[in-house]
Design a protein around this motif. Structure first.
Motif, PDB file in Angstrom:
ATOM      1  N   MET A   1       7.640   1.736  12.364  1.00 54.29           N
ATOM      2  CA  MET A   1       8.592   1.073  11.475  1.00 54.29           C
ATOM      3  C   MET A   1       9.963   0.932  12.132  1.00 54.29           C
ATOM      4  SD  MET A   1       6.702   0.347   8.947  1.00 54.29           S
ATOM      5  CE  MET A   1       7.894  -0.179   7.725  1.00 54.29           C
ATOM      6  N   ARG A   2      10.375   1.962  12.869  1.00 51.36           N
ATOM      7  CA  ARG A   2      11.679   1.920  13.527  1.00 51.36           C
ATOM      8  C   ARG A   2      11.679   0.899  14.664  1.00 51.36           C
ATOM      9  NH1 ARG A   2      11.930   6.835  14.159  1.00 51.36           N
ATOM     10  NH2 ARG A   2      11.099   6.994  16.265  1.00 51.36           N
ATOM     11  N   PHE A   3      10.613   0.868  15.453  1.00 49.75           N
ATOM     12  CA  PHE A   3      10.540  -0.024  16.609  1.00 49.75           C
ATOM     13  C   PHE A   3      10.608  -1.480  16.173  1.00 49.75           C
ATOM     14  CE2 PHE A   3       8.101  -2.324  19.914  1.00 49.75           C
ATOM     15  CZ  PHE A   3       8.805  -1.944  21.036  1.00 49.75           C
ATOM     16  N   TYR A   4       9.801  -1.851  15.177  1.00 52.53           N
ATOM     17  CA  TYR A   4       9.758  -3.249  14.753  1.00 52.53           C
ATOM     18  C   TYR A   4      10.839  -3.586  13.729  1.00 52.53           C
ATOM     19  CZ  TYR A   4       5.394  -3.678  17.273  1.00 52.53           C
ATOM     20  OH  TYR A   4       4.448  -3.708  18.272  1.00 52.53           O
TER      21      TYR A   4
ATOM     22  N   GLY B   1      10.570   4.219  24.166  1.00 49.65           N
ATOM     23  CA  GLY B   1      10.193   2.946  24.770  1.00 49.65           C
ATOM     24  C   GLY B   1       9.204   2.119  23.983  1.00 49.65           C
ATOM     25  N   PHE B   2       8.308   2.762  23.259  1.00 51.58           N
ATOM     26  CA  PHE B   2       7.320   2.036  22.470  1.00 51.58           C
ATOM     27  C   PHE B   2       6.973   2.900  21.266  1.00 51.58           C
ATOM     28  CE2 PHE B   2       2.927  -0.113  22.239  1.00 51.58           C
ATOM     29  CZ  PHE B   2       3.443  -1.253  21.642  1.00 51.58           C
ATOM     30  N   THR B   3       5.970   2.494  20.506  1.00 52.36           N
ATOM     31  CA  THR B   3       5.601   3.215  19.295  1.00 52.36           C
ATOM     32  C   THR B   3       4.368   4.073  19.531  1.00 52.36           C
ATOM     33  OG1 THR B   3       3.979   1.662  18.411  1.00 52.36           O
ATOM     34  CG2 THR B   3       6.285   1.108  18.100  1.00 52.36           C
ATOM     35  N   VAL B   4       4.029   4.888  18.539  1.00 52.64           N
ATOM     36  CA  VAL B   4       2.713   5.521  18.517  1.00 52.64           C
ATOM     37  C   VAL B   4       1.667   4.423  18.684  1.00 52.64           C
ATOM     38  CG1 VAL B   4       1.030   6.572  16.965  1.00 52.64           C
ATOM     39  CG2 VAL B   4       3.307   7.551  17.158  1.00 52.64           C
ATOM     40  N   SER B   5       0.755   4.610  19.641  1.00 55.13           N
ATOM     41  CA  SER B   5      -0.150   3.521  20.006  1.00 55.13           C
ATOM     42  C   SER B   5      -1.517   4.043  20.405  1.00 55.13           C
ATOM     43  CB  SER B   5       0.420   2.714  21.185  1.00 55.13           C
ATOM     44  OG  SER B   5       1.747   2.324  20.944  1.00 55.13           O
ATOM     45  N   TYR B   6      -2.488   3.135  20.301  1.00 57.42           N
ATOM     46  CA  TYR B   6      -3.837   3.408  20.792  1.00 57.42           C
ATOM     47  C   TYR B   6      -4.228   2.304  21.766  1.00 57.42           C
ATOM     48  CZ  TYR B   6      -8.639   4.819  21.116  1.00 57.42           C
ATOM     49  OH  TYR B   6      -9.834   5.268  21.621  1.00 57.42           O
TER      50      TYR B   6
ATOM     51  N   SER C   1       0.826  -1.194   0.000  1.00 61.08           N
ATOM     52  CA  SER C   1       0.000   0.000   0.000  1.00 61.08           C
ATOM     53  C   SER C   1       0.866   1.252   0.000  1.00 61.08           C
ATOM     54  CB  SER C   1      -0.898  -0.006   1.242  1.00 61.08           C
ATOM     55  OG  SER C   1      -1.523   1.232   1.419  1.00 61.08           O
ATOM     56  N   ASN C   2       0.324   2.334  -0.578  1.00 54.95           N
ATOM     57  CA  ASN C   2       1.052   3.594  -0.508  1.00 54.95           C
ATOM     58  C   ASN C   2       0.753   4.364   0.768  1.00 54.95           C
ATOM     59  OD1 ASN C   2      -1.517   4.505  -0.994  1.00 54.95           O
ATOM     60  ND2 ASN C   2      -1.075   5.416  -2.995  1.00 54.95           N
ATOM     61  N   LEU C   3      -0.068   3.776   1.647  1.00 58.90           N
ATOM     62  CA  LEU C   3      -0.282   4.369   2.957  1.00 58.90           C
ATOM     63  C   LEU C   3       0.999   4.235   3.783  1.00 58.90           C
ATOM     64  CD1 LEU C   3      -3.797   2.841   3.687  1.00 58.90           C
ATOM     65  CD2 LEU C   3      -3.335   5.250   3.207  1.00 58.90           C
ATOM     66  N   GLU C   4       1.165   5.120   4.743  1.00 62.67           N
ATOM     67  CA  GLU C   4       2.359   5.071   5.578  1.00 62.67           C
ATOM     68  C   GLU C   4       1.983   4.907   7.040  1.00 62.67           C
ATOM     69  OE1 GLU C   4       4.831   8.439   4.948  1.00 62.67           O
ATOM     70  OE2 GLU C   4       5.296   7.932   2.867  1.00 62.67           O
ATOM     71  N   LEU C   5       2.794   4.140   7.747  1.00 63.84           N
ATOM     72  CA  LEU C   5       2.678   4.051   9.197  1.00 63.84           C
ATOM     73  C   LEU C   5       3.597   5.082   9.827  1.00 63.84           C
ATOM     74  CD1 LEU C   5       2.661   0.200   9.776  1.00 63.84           C
ATOM     75  CD2 LEU C   5       0.783   1.768  10.269  1.00 63.84           C
ATOM     76  N   ASP C   6       3.300   5.453  11.053  1.00 62.28           N
ATOM     77  CA  ASP C   6       4.170   6.376  11.769  1.00 62.28           C
ATOM     78  C   ASP C   6       5.594   5.813  11.799  1.00 62.28           C
ATOM     79  OD1 ASP C   6       5.446   7.293  14.544  1.00 62.28           O
ATOM     80  OD2 ASP C   6       3.977   8.795  13.936  1.00 62.28           O
TER      81      ASP C   6
ATOM     82  N   ASP D   1       2.539   8.773  22.269  1.00 57.14           N
ATOM     83  CA  ASP D   1       3.131   9.494  21.146  1.00 57.14           C
ATOM     84  C   ASP D   1       4.372   8.834  20.548  1.00 57.14           C
ATOM     85  OD1 ASP D   1       5.059  10.004  23.082  1.00 57.14           O
ATOM     86  OD2 ASP D   1       4.546  12.125  23.303  1.00 57.14           O
ATOM     87  N   GLY D   2       4.839   7.747  21.139  1.00 53.48           N
ATOM     88  CA  GLY D   2       5.976   7.031  20.564  1.00 53.48           C
ATOM     89  C   GLY D   2       7.319   7.697  20.774  1.00 53.48           C
TER      90      GLY D   2
END
Length: 269
Positions: free
Chosen positions: A11-14, A185-190, A2-7, A181-182
């Motif tokens: 991508m950096r965390f995983y 320690g972790f990523t942008v999350s809900y 997909s051309n959608l992007e994740l924060d 907010d990422g």
């Protein structure tokens, strides 16, 4: 892809920081999460062989046991490192939960055991669930995991630092806003409440939606034992915590104490 992007933090965390495979196989609470996810999904899965789309399936930890159970699994993940690892387990492709490339009604089961908690925008979560409903067959199973709204409160007690100002303020913000907010320690999350997760699946068109606490109300005791000096949690403590998770299922008021939630629903026939 997909051309959608994740924060970028996701991508950096995983992609660079954490090994998701190790988390579920090595840490005590991760092993509890894996065991309980297996037993909950097996309760609702159609008989093998059936086609399963593992969306956000990471390195293939869940795909591995599904393949061993006889299912035909295709894994989709946005992280190249994950797809490379998972390709040793099953068919694996780069992709985004919000824009799947799979045809309509092509899978008996679609599982999203990670995407929802990395999509803080409700419109993105709705897209991911809509896509799951599109590619699952009529009457098929959709399963979606979420991080519980209150998980960070319990978790940071296990690290014995919730009383420190920086951590206290960070966790307080999560409790107030349901987002992280990422920054570290972790990523942008809900972080979901159980009733909110159910509502999102129902809004997507799924029926018979049920929600479960994956690790149950005693997971943080196991994690705390692992963090303290010594040999870590005993097998009996882990077994007792798993028993608590199973015993808690009929009591929705205990969902708030679990680290992760799992919701299952059926696509309209």
């Amino acid at each position: 892809m997909s051309n959608l992007e994740l924060d970028s933090s996701v991508m950096r965390f995983y992609g660079e920081t954490v090994n998701e495979d190790s988390r579920l196989r090595v840490s005590a609470d991760g092993r509890m999460e894996l065991v309980r996810t297996q037993e909950l999904l097996r309760r609702f899965m159609p008989p093998a062989p059936a086609r399963v789309l593992d969306v956000g399936g990471a390195t293939g930890v869940h795909a591995e046991w599904l393949v061993k159970d006889g299912y035909e699994v295709t894994l989709v993940d946005p992280v190249p490192r994950h797809v490379e690892s998972a390709s040793a387990v099953c068919a694996a492709v780069l992709g985004d939960a919000r824009d799947l490339r799979e045809p309509d009604g092509s899978f008996d089961v679609v599982q999203l055991l990670g995407p929802l908690y990395h999509l803080p925008d409700p419109a993105d979560r709705a897209k991911a669930l809509s896509e799951a409903c599109r590619v699952v067959k009529p009457g098929g199973l959709v399963a979606a995991a979420a991080i519980n709204r209150y998980a960070s409160l319990f978790e940071h007690v296990t690290y014995a630092h919730l009383h420190k100002e920086r951590i206290h303020d960070s966790v307080s913000k999560i409790l107030e806003t349901a987002t992280y907010d990422g920054v570290g320690g972790f990523t942008v999350s809900y972080f979901h409440r159980a009733e909110e997760l159910v509502a999102e699946l129902v809004t997507a068109g799924l029926t018979g939606v049920q929600v479960f606490g994956i690790e149950g109300p005693a997971w943080s005791l196991v994690k705390a034992a692992e963090q303290q000096p010594g040999e870590g949690p005993t097998d009996d403590l882990i077994a007792s915590a798993l028993a608590a998770a199973r015993m808690a299922e009929p009591y929705p008021e205990l969902l708030a104490a679990s680290s992760h939630l799992l919701a299952v629903g059926t696509a309209p026939a």
